[in-house]
Write a protein that holds these residues in place. Structure first.
Motif, PDB file in Angstrom:
ATOM      1  N   UNK A   3       0.822  -1.205   0.000  1.00 37.34           N
ATOM      2  CA  UNK A   3       0.000   0.000   0.000  1.00 37.34           C
ATOM      3  C   UNK A   3       0.860   1.260   0.000  1.00 37.34           C
ATOM      4  N   UNK A   4       0.307   2.286  -0.556  1.00 37.26           N
ATOM      5  CA  UNK A   4       0.947   3.598  -0.608  1.00 37.26           C
ATOM      6  C   UNK A   4       0.750   4.295   0.724  1.00 37.26           C
ATOM      7  N   UNK A  38       5.890  12.116   0.774  1.00 33.89           N
ATOM      8  CA  UNK A  38       4.509  11.643   0.749  1.00 33.89           C
ATOM      9  C   UNK A  38       3.956  11.796   2.162  1.00 33.89           C
ATOM     10  N   UNK A  39       3.723  13.023   2.578  1.00 34.05           N
ATOM     11  CA  UNK A  39       3.333  13.265   3.959  1.00 34.05           C
ATOM     12  C   UNK A  39       4.530  13.023   4.857  1.00 34.05           C
ATOM     13  N   UNK A  40       4.406  12.089   5.790  1.00 36.55           N
ATOM     14  CA  UNK A  40       5.492  11.778   6.722  1.00 36.55           C
ATOM     15  C   UNK A  40       6.558  10.866   6.104  1.00 36.55           C
ATOM     16  N   UNK A  41       6.214  10.156   5.049  1.00 37.87           N
ATOM     17  CA  UNK A  41       7.160   9.253   4.377  1.00 37.87           C
ATOM     18  C   UNK A  41       7.971  10.048   3.355  1.00 37.87           C
ATOM     19  N   UNK A  42       9.292   9.877   3.376  1.00 41.10           N
ATOM     20  CA  UNK A  42      10.150  10.601   2.435  1.00 41.10           C
ATOM     21  C   UNK A  42      11.149   9.637   1.804  1.00 41.10           C
ATOM     22  N   UNK A  70       1.018  16.685   1.467  1.00 44.96           N
ATOM     23  CA  UNK A  70       0.433  15.780   2.455  1.00 44.96           C
ATOM     24  C   UNK A  70       0.066  14.449   1.795  1.00 44.96           C
ATOM     25  N   UNK A  71       0.048  13.399   2.582  1.00 40.12           N
ATOM     26  CA  UNK A  71      -0.280  12.064   2.064  1.00 40.12           C
ATOM     27  C   UNK A  71      -1.633  12.064   1.349  1.00 40.12           C
ATOM     28  N   UNK A  77      -3.998  12.375  -6.043  1.00 38.65           N
ATOM     29  CA  UNK A  77      -3.303  12.390  -7.341  1.00 38.65           C
ATOM     30  C   UNK A  77      -3.153  10.993  -7.917  1.00 38.65           C
ATOM     31  N   UNK A  78      -2.958   9.995  -7.053  1.00 33.97           N
ATOM     32  CA  UNK A  78      -2.743   8.628  -7.511  1.00 33.97           C
ATOM     33  C   UNK A  78      -4.019   7.801  -7.536  1.00 33.97           C
TER      34      UNK A  78
END
Length: 127
Positions: A3-4, A38-42, A70-71, A77-78
Motif C-alpha cells: 500500500x501507498x 509523501x506526507x510523513x514518508x520521504x 500531504x499524504x 493524485x494517484x
C-alpha cells in the motif's frame, strides 16, 4: 500489492517506471535526484537516463529538487479518477498544495518524464 506510501509500494512503482517505454523515450537526458515527501514518508529517487535508484533514507542524500505534499494529496493524485487540481503535476503545484523546491530549472526542463513517472505511479497504485 504493497500500500501507498511504503518502500514496497515505491519499489513496485519504480520498477514499473523503468519498464515504461514512454518514460524511457522522454528521460534520456534526465539526470537528477528527486526527493518525494509523501506526507510523513520521504524518499529520494535518482534518475540517470532512465535508470532509477531509490534512497529510502533521503536525510543525507543531495537532491536536485523536491516534491512535497500531504499524504492525502498524493492519494488524490494517484487515485483512479483524480479530482480537479490533482490530475496533473503542474495543476497541483500551481494551484493545489504540492510544493516544488530546489532547482526548479531542472524540474521544469524534465517536466515530461517527471509527469510520466507520476502517471505510472498512479497506474501502479490502482492495480
Amino acid at each position: 500489492m504493497p500500500t501507498f506510501p511504503s518502500s514496497g509500494w515505491l519499489d513496485s512503482a519504480v520498477s514499473a517506471v523503468e519498464a515504461d517505454g514512454q518514460f524511457d523515450r522522454t528521460s534520456r537526458a534526465f539526470e537528477a535526484t528527486v526527493r518525494f515527501d509523501f506526507g510523513e514518508e520521504a524518499y529520494a529517487v535518482t534518475i540517470d537516463e532512465g535508470d532509477l535508484t531509490i534512497h529510502e533514507d533521503p536525510t543525507y542524500v543531495a537532491w536536485d529538487f523536491a516534491l512535497r505534499a500531504p499524504e492525502e494529496t498524493w492519494k488524490k493524485m494517484f487515485s483512479e479518477s483524480p479530482p480537479p487540481l490533482h490530475h496533473d503535476l503542474l495543476g497541483a503545484w500551481l494551484r493545489g498544495n504540492v510544493t516544488m523546491e530546489g532547482d526548479l530549472k531542472i524540474a521544469i526542463q524534465h517536466i515530461q518524464p517527471l509527469k510520466r513517472m507520476l502517471t505510472v505511479f498512479q497506474e501502479v497504485n490502482n492495480e
